[in-house]
Design an enzyme around this catalytic site. Structure first.
Site: not given
Length: 337
Positions: A208, A63
């Site tokens: 998500d 990330d």
């Protein structure tokens, strides 16, 4: 077929037609170095789902975002919160993207994924520092690279800038909602355009979802499952609500419905996250992963929740996931090569 022996014991077999079926526990301690994982005869496999045909892979995820000083750093969140719980509330810094990607390649990762987690504000393939990260990495890391975050079309003058796959998140949710509503493939969505230009195999849709507990499956219009662990009020079922903008906004679509729709629109792979499990280290959401990997024919990557090496073997044993992705467990060197 080739057999893998360890101290005289057959611990795995390598089928040349399908490189991996299952990680045996004795091999997991070297999870990055053993590329011929498979299933021993005493392990019960799940029912053959359509998404289980490809080799099992372990993917290292980085990330990436700009910290408060303007530098690109690798970070990791807890349920998508990447700031330290300190007075300064600074962005958690776990290292430099290119260096970490190179180390994971050396350690034996099957793939490396970069996710620009501020991508809903900044288009990553138009971002010069992110372009440089991809270029430097692709010169030294010779496994597939995926980049995602804020991608809305294929009009990148630099092609994929060294990336082998492009991950689409929020924009794929909007495209799926419209497709479910109208039943029409316009060919104008980012998912359809990128799939047409680069091929289905280059398109990963990142989902998500957030778990929503309910008392009965017919309480909602979306696909629900009986959960292994009941909800806070004893609820035995849940549906998985999809979100956009880094988990900040819930949408009126379930993970099951989204997965089915994006497969029809041209996705070649699904990256299946779970906000509830993110950063918790308690294991993948097996209920969710089984639901989705049984529903589609494209590969499903299990993500969110890996805390120990046994979590990888569990997800491959109990679901038809084609790959498992993790971030913090690797960044913090909790799995050693």
């Amino acid at each position: 077929m080739e057999w893998l022996l360890l101290e005289g014991k057959v611990v795995a077999y390598l089928d040349l037609r399908c490189r991996v079926v299952y990680i045996e526990k004795v091999l997991v301690s070297k999870i990055f170095h053993n590329k011929g994982w498979s299933c021993t005869s005493d392990i019960q496999k799940p029912g053959e789902g359509r998404a289980s045909k490809l080799a099992k892979r372990v993917i290292a995820c980085l990330d990436v975002r700009t910290n408060d000083k303007g530098d690109l750093v690798v970070t990791k969140g807890d349920q998508y919160d990447v700031r330290e719980n300190t007075g300064e509330n600074e962005v958690r810094n776990l290292g430099k993207p290119v260096e970490l990607a190179g180390q994971y390649y050396i350690d034996g990762a099957d793939e490396v994924s970069f996710l620009n987690i501020t991508g809903f504000r900044d288009f990553p393939l138009g971002d010069l520092p992110m372009l440089e990260v991809l270029r430097y990495t692709s010169e030294n890391v010779f496994v597939p690279l995926t980049v995602g975050g804020g991608i809305r079309d294929f009009t990148d003058a630099n092609g994929r800038s060294g990336a082998d796959k492009i991950s689409i998140g929020s924009d794929a949710v909007y495209a799926a909602e419209e497709y479910i509503r109208t039943g029409v493939k316009t060919g104008k969505t980012s998912l359809e355009q990128i799939s047409r230009v680069y091929g289905n195999q280059a398109v990963v849709v990142s989902i998500d979802p957030r778990r929503v507990y309910i008392n009965a499956p017919d309480d909602v219009e979306f696909k629900a499952v009986r959960v292994t662990n009941p909800g806070p009020n004893g609820e035995e079922y849940a549906w998985y609500q999809c979100t956009v903008n880094g988990g900040r906004e819930g949408r009126p679509i379930g993970a099951y419905e989204l997965a089915k729709a994006v497969e029809e629109l041209g996705a070649g792979e699904i990256l299946l996250n779970c906000i509830d499990c993110d950063g918790q280290g308690k294991g993948f959401d097996i209920d969710l992963i089984k639901l989705i990997s049984d529903a589609v024919s494209i590969p499903v990557i299990a993500s969110s929740g890996a805390g120990v090496v046994e979590h990888f073997s569990e997800v491959f044993k109990k679901t038809n996931a084609s790959a498992a992705l993790a971030a913090g467990i690797f960044h913090r060197k909790e799995v050693h090569s």
